[in-house]
Each structure stands twice: as structure tokens, then as C-alpha cells.
Motif scaffolding. Structure first.
Motif, mmCIF file in Angstrom:
data_model
loop_
_atom_site.group_PDB
_atom_site.id
_atom_site.type_symbol
_atom_site.label_atom_id
_atom_site.label_comp_id
_atom_site.label_asym_id
_atom_site.label_seq_id
_atom_site.Cartn_x
_atom_site.Cartn_y
_atom_site.Cartn_z
ATOM 1 N N LEU A 112 -2.077 3.609 -2.848
ATOM 2 C CA LEU A 112 -1.025 3.336 -3.830
ATOM 3 C C LEU A 112 0.348 3.622 -3.239
ATOM 4 O O LEU A 112 1.321 2.890 -3.504
ATOM 5 C CB LEU A 112 -1.259 4.179 -5.083
ATOM 6 C CG LEU A 112 -0.247 3.985 -6.220
ATOM 7 C CD1 LEU A 112 -0.264 2.552 -6.723
ATOM 8 C CD2 LEU A 112 -0.553 4.963 -7.352
ATOM 9 N N ALA A 113 0.459 4.666 -2.429
ATOM 10 C CA ALA A 113 1.743 4.994 -1.803
ATOM 11 C C ALA A 113 2.186 3.893 -0.843
ATOM 12 O O ALA A 113 3.376 3.554 -0.787
ATOM 13 C CB ALA A 113 1.636 6.322 -1.066
ATOM 14 N N GLN A 114 1.263 3.312 -0.106
ATOM 15 C CA GLN A 114 1.614 2.244 0.829
ATOM 16 C C GLN A 114 2.119 0.999 0.099
ATOM 17 O O GLN A 114 3.150 0.426 0.476
ATOM 18 C CB GLN A 114 0.403 1.896 1.694
ATOM 19 C CG GLN A 114 -0.071 3.031 2.584
ATOM 20 C CD GLN A 114 -1.305 2.690 3.377
ATOM 21 O OE1 GLN A 114 -1.515 1.533 3.755
ATOM 22 N NE2 GLN A 114 -2.151 3.665 3.640
ATOM 23 N N THR A 115 1.409 0.593 -0.930
ATOM 24 C CA THR A 115 1.840 -0.603 -1.667
ATOM 25 C C THR A 115 3.150 -0.354 -2.418
ATOM 26 O O THR A 115 4.003 -1.239 -2.490
ATOM 27 C CB THR A 115 0.742 -1.027 -2.650
ATOM 28 O OG1 THR A 115 0.430 0.070 -3.529
ATOM 29 C CG2 THR A 115 -0.514 -1.424 -1.907
ATOM 30 N N THR A 116 3.312 0.834 -2.980
ATOM 31 C CA THR A 116 4.551 1.152 -3.701
ATOM 32 C C THR A 116 5.736 1.202 -2.752
ATOM 33 O O THR A 116 6.841 0.755 -3.097
ATOM 34 C CB THR A 116 4.410 2.496 -4.432
ATOM 35 O OG1 THR A 116 3.277 2.436 -5.312
ATOM 36 C CG2 THR A 116 5.650 2.803 -5.242
ATOM 37 N N LEU A 117 5.531 1.729 -1.547
ATOM 38 C CA LEU A 117 6.611 1.787 -0.564
ATOM 39 C C LEU A 117 7.100 0.382 -0.215
ATOM 40 O O LEU A 117 8.310 0.126 -0.165
ATOM 41 C CB LEU A 117 6.119 2.515 0.691
ATOM 42 C CG LEU A 117 7.152 2.771 1.786
ATOM 43 C CD1 LEU A 117 8.208 3.753 1.299
ATOM 44 C CD2 LEU A 117 6.469 3.318 3.039
ATOM 45 N N ARG A 118 6.181 -0.542 -0.006
ATOM 46 C CA ARG A 118 6.574 -1.916 0.306
ATOM 47 C C ARG A 118 7.238 -2.590 -0.883
ATOM 48 O O ARG A 118 8.226 -3.322 -0.719
ATOM 49 C CB ARG A 118 5.349 -2.718 0.763
ATOM 50 C CG ARG A 118 4.758 -2.283 2.091
ATOM 51 C CD ARG A 118 3.780 -3.321 2.615
ATOM 52 N NE ARG A 118 2.648 -3.496 1.712
ATOM 53 C CZ ARG A 118 1.502 -2.827 1.812
ATOM 54 N NH1 ARG A 118 1.339 -1.932 2.781
ATOM 55 N NH2 ARG A 118 0.519 -3.049 0.966
ATOM 56 N N ALA A 119 6.703 -2.359 -2.074
ATOM 57 C CA ALA A 119 7.238 -3.034 -3.265
ATOM 58 C C ALA A 119 8.642 -2.555 -3.612
ATOM 59 O O ALA A 119 9.530 -3.362 -3.921
ATOM 60 C CB ALA A 119 6.299 -2.812 -4.450
#
Length: 251
Positions: A112-119
Motif C-alpha cells: 500500500l505504501a508503494q502504490t500510495t507513494l506513486r499516486a
């Protein structure tokens, strides 16, 4: 003798079961206990007694976890490709939700942290990533905290560590910074000229109020030039000064 040998294995089994019934949980640990597969209660810290076979316990660590987010390829709003990595600090507040609501809360939080960082970073321009990291950290932390609340996890802090840019973009940024410095220098120089012209205008108004003031100013300027070691001095003589001298000679 046969009676003793028959009950010896049962005695050993009983001792093993009693030994497995006692668990010790540290101050930062909690035990999520299931009874016949259904959630029963959260126990700990200290000595915990578990009924063998009927009850099972899962340990949960309540200490703050430092999660390193691997570099992510992010395309900013102004179409610049960068690699960004970050570090996330979170801890489990509700052991029951952390075990029941998600299979592996560590892996889930990492993904979730990886996708949120990109978003989140994809909505901002490159200049904002470089200059406004505190605001971006707060935005990412707020989004993560809201999504992990259902898992019983509290995201305490998010820190962007590095923003890696390719060499061509670094050169472009350097040229942009140089142009910005030149622009500021020109603006400062123009403002200085404007202020100087305003002061000269005020000085001219003051000198124009008295006819002898301009003559005294010229004399003062001559005195300053005479102190220099230049061999030739070209100094314009104003007509007003000649008229003043002529009027004095007639009197």
C-alpha cells in the motif's frame, strides 16, 4: 511394574501439554487467542495460560516498525520521470484487526505504501517534490493512515528519502536555476536604478530651492576631485554659476 510402564507415556504427555499451556508475553507483545477457530480475546503482557488443542494464540508485536519503501518510478504532473524512495514508521494499535482483517499486515502495508507513494507524488510537479517535501510527507501519511485504520495500524510518520533525477534533467534544472539567478540580478539592478533616480530627483528639488545651493554643490564636487591624483580634470561649468559670478562682479 506393568502398571507403571503403561501410564508413563500418559504422564509424559500430560507434562508436555501443561508446559505448552503456559506462555510468557513481553511488555510490547500481545496474544490474539482463538478458541476452536473463533476469536476469543487479546491477552498479555505477562503470563498467559492457553488450553492446548482447544485454543491457539498468535503473537503480535506492538513496537514501531520502520518500513523502507523501495525506489518507485514516478512520473510527475509536468511529465518528468524520477525515482523516489521513502521510509514509513507505523505500529499496531489493534492486534485483533491486524490479525483478522488482513493476512499479512506487514506485506499489505508495504504494498500500500508503494502504490500510495506513486499516486500522491504523481499529482505534483518536480519542483514541489524537491522544495515541499514536508507537505508531501504529510499528504502521504494522511492517505496511508486512513487506509490502514481498518487493519488496526497507525502510520505515525512518512519521510521521502531520495528523489533521483537523470543527468539530462539535472543539467536542465541547472540551466533553469542559472537563468533564474540572472533574472533576479537584473531585477535587483533595475530596482536599484529606480531608487537612485528617485533620490536624485529629490536632491535636485532640494538644490533647486536655493540659487546658491547648486554652486556650493559644484564646489564640493571640485574639492573631491582635487583630492584625486589624476593629471587632467574635465569639469563642466554650468551657465547658472557664471551668471551668479557675473551678478556679484557688477555689484
Amino acid at each position: 511394574m506393568g502398571f507403571t510402564l503403561t501410564f508413563a507415556p500418559l504422564l509424559v504427555l500430560l507434562v508436555v501439554l501443561l508446559a505448552s499451556a503456559f506462555r510468557v508475553l513481553r511488555e510490547y507483545e500481545r496474544g490474539v487467542v482463538f478458541q476452536l477457530g473463533r476469536f476469543w480475546k487479546v491477552k498479555g503482557p505477562g503470563l498467559v495460560i492457553i488450553i492446548p488443542v482447544i485454543q491457539q494464540m498468535v503473537r503480535v508485536d506492538l513496537r514501531t516498525v520502520v518500513l523502507d519503501v523501495p525506489p518507485q518510478d514516478v512520473i510527475s504532473r509536468d511529465n518528468v520521470s524520477v525515482k523516489v524512495n521513502a521510509v514509513i514508521y507505523f505500529r499496531v494499535l489493534d492486534p485483533q484487526k491486524a490479525i483478522i482483517q488482513v493476512e499479512d499486515f506487514l506485506m499489505a502495508t508495504s504494498q500500500l505504501a508503494q502504490t500510495t507513494l506513486r499516486a500522491v507524488l504523481g499529482k505534483h510537479e518536480l519542483d514541489e517534490m524537491l522544495a515541499e517535501r514536508e507537505r508531501l510527507n504529510a499528504d502521504i501519511q494522511q492517505v496511508l493512515d486512513a487506509q490502514t485504520d481498518a487493519w488496526g495500524i497507525k502510520v505515525a510518520n512518512v519521510e521521502i528519502k531520495h528523489v533521483d533525477i537523470n543527468e539530462s534533467m539535472v543539467r536542465a534544472i541547472a540551466r533553469q536555476a542559472e537563468a533564474e539567478r540572472e533574472r533576479r540580478a537584473k531585477v535587483i539592478h533595475a530596482e536599484g536604478e529606480l531608487q537612485a533616480s528617485e533620490k536624485l530627483m529629490q536632491a535636485a528639488e532640494v538644490l533647486g530651492r536655493q540659487s546658491g545651493a547648486m554652486q556650493l554643490r559644484y564646489m564640493q564636487t571640485l574639492t573631491g576631485i582635487a583630492g584625486d591624483k589624476s593629471s587632467t580634470i574635465v569639469f563642466p561649468l554650468p551657465v547658472d554659476l557664471l551668471q551668479g559670478l557675473t551678478e556679484k562682479s557688477k555689484t
